[in-house]
Design a protein around this motif. Structure first.
Motif, PDB file in Angstrom:
ATOM      1  N   PHE A 211       0.883  -1.278  -0.033  1.00  0.00           N
ATOM      2  CA  PHE A 211      -0.090   0.023  -0.191  1.00  0.00           C
ATOM      3  C   PHE A 211       0.908   1.198   0.136  1.00  0.00           C
ATOM      4  CE2 PHE A 211       0.485  -0.957   4.790  1.00  0.00           C
ATOM      5  CZ  PHE A 211       0.880   0.045   5.041  1.00  0.00           C
ATOM      6  N   THR A 213       4.468   3.081  -1.794  1.00  0.00           N
ATOM      7  CA  THR A 213       5.410   3.214  -2.982  1.00  0.00           C
ATOM      8  C   THR A 213       6.874   3.849  -2.343  1.00  0.00           C
ATOM      9  OG1 THR A 213       3.722   3.153  -4.626  1.00  0.00           O
ATOM     10  CG2 THR A 213       5.962   4.031  -5.341  1.00  0.00           C
ATOM     11  N   GLN A 250       3.021   0.324  -5.188  1.00  0.00           N
ATOM     12  CA  GLN A 250       1.546   0.168  -5.052  1.00  0.00           C
ATOM     13  C   GLN A 250       1.136  -0.392  -6.497  1.00  0.00           C
ATOM     14  OE1 GLN A 250       1.374   4.266  -3.747  1.00  0.00           O
ATOM     15  NE2 GLN A 250      -0.380   3.622  -2.865  1.00  0.00           N
TER      16      GLN A 250
END
Length: 335
Positions: A211, A213, A250
């Motif tokens: 969830f 990056t 993500q």
């Protein structure tokens, strides 16, 4: 052209023998005949008594057998394979009588055929459970060199290609390891990269999904993903493997070029990943089913991987065409 048709072209380039243990199933004999008719295998061996196979052929409408059959319970190999299994596992408490009983399972017998070079791969599970398949795989075959944990992947044949042009993605692990640690995620990624290359003959571009990056969020859930991505990159570089990898990413950063460029500039994978590694079975299983049902993708699997030889599982609700597809994939994996 569908993904299976593409894989079939690769499968025809090699001569492989595949064993199908569940010869009492009409779907199995239909798939065996199709595999031989389409020349995706040099030989298909179906296990079962003559009565079982004759009944399955009658129910499946198979009037001319193109496959070979083997009554494993009447084969002298049964005792030989039982002796081998006993020698392999006696230190762990296995008794010879129990080894003979185990080898009376058609899945175990088929796995030992692979172990002994009588077959290059196995496809089963239209009747047997995934647990039965995994036990036979671990007891008879074991994992591939350098990999401690077997896993699975789903081959996602997309209805529309991604923006980077991929019409096939691999999702892992969606079926075997519920909550992998960092080392298991590395094994999953390494096995999936190998599966991708065996099926498509192209460079795997591996994304460890999250969830977050590149540190856009902080949480204890991210630790294992970052450790796995770093260790995988280290192994790829040390072994000079033709694999591109990155993480944590993500999902949109992994497969959408514009998002990847924005969120992970300079990444060799962001925006063009073709192998997606999920942090756990919850995420992987949910995502593959959503892509399958809402995105109208064809999902093939779970394809077992990380084993020393390819043994593949089927859904018990599978069709003969599904079994044929798994035969094709298994032949490719054996390459």
């Amino acid at each position: 052209m569908s993904a299976i048709e593409k894989f079939a072209e690769r499968a025809r380039s090699v001569a492989r023998t595949i064993v199908l243990p569940e010869g009492q199933d009409p779907r199995v004999v239909v798939a065996a005949n199709k595999a031989m008719a389409e020349k995706v295998a040099a030989k298909v061996i179906v296990l079962g008594t003559e009565a079982e196979i004759a009944d399955a052929c009658a129910k499946g409408g198979v009037t001319e057998r193109l496959f070979e059959s083997l009554d494993y319970m009447a084969s002298p190999l049964l005792q030989e394979y039982a002796n081998q299994l006993y020698e392999k596992r006696k230190a762990k408490g296995l008794e010879l009588e129990k080894a003979v009983k185990m080898m009376s399972s058609r899945i175990y017998f088929g796995a030992m055929m692979c172990k002994n070079g009588a077959a290059d791969g196995l496809v089963a599970g239209s009747i047997a459970s995934t647990a039965d398949m995994l036990r036979a795989a671990f007891h008879c075959i074991g994992t591939a060199p350098g990999i401690k944990s077997a896993s699975s992947t789903f081959v996602m044949d997309l209805a529309e290609p991604t923006e980077s042009g991929d019409d096939v993605l691999l999702f892992s692990d969606c079926g075997v390891i519920p909550n992998p640690d960092a080392n298991q995620l590395v094994d999953i990624a390494m096995a999936t990269a190998k599966t991708y290359r065996s099926l498509l003959g192209k460079t795997p571009k591996v994304a460890f999904l999250s969830f977050s990056t590149k540190g856009s969020a902080e949480d204890d859930l991210l630790i294992k993903i970052r450790e796995a991505a770093a260790e995988f990159a280290r192994r790829v570089e040390a072994d000079k493997l033709d694999i591109l990898c990155d993480g944590e990413l993500q999902a949109d950063a992994a497969i959408v070029p514009s998002v990847g460029k924005s969120k992970a500039p300079g990444s060799a994978v962001a925006g063009q990943a073709n192998v997606l590694i999920f942090p756990d079975l919850n995420a992987g299983n949910i995502c593959y089913k959503l892509v399958q049902r809402l995105g109208k993708a064809q999902a093939y699997g779970p394809v077992l991987q990380g084993l020393a030889m390819p043994l593949n599982d089927l859904s018990r609700g599978c069709s003969a065409d599904d079994i044929y597809g798994e035969i094709v994939i298994t032949v490719c994996q054996s390459m």
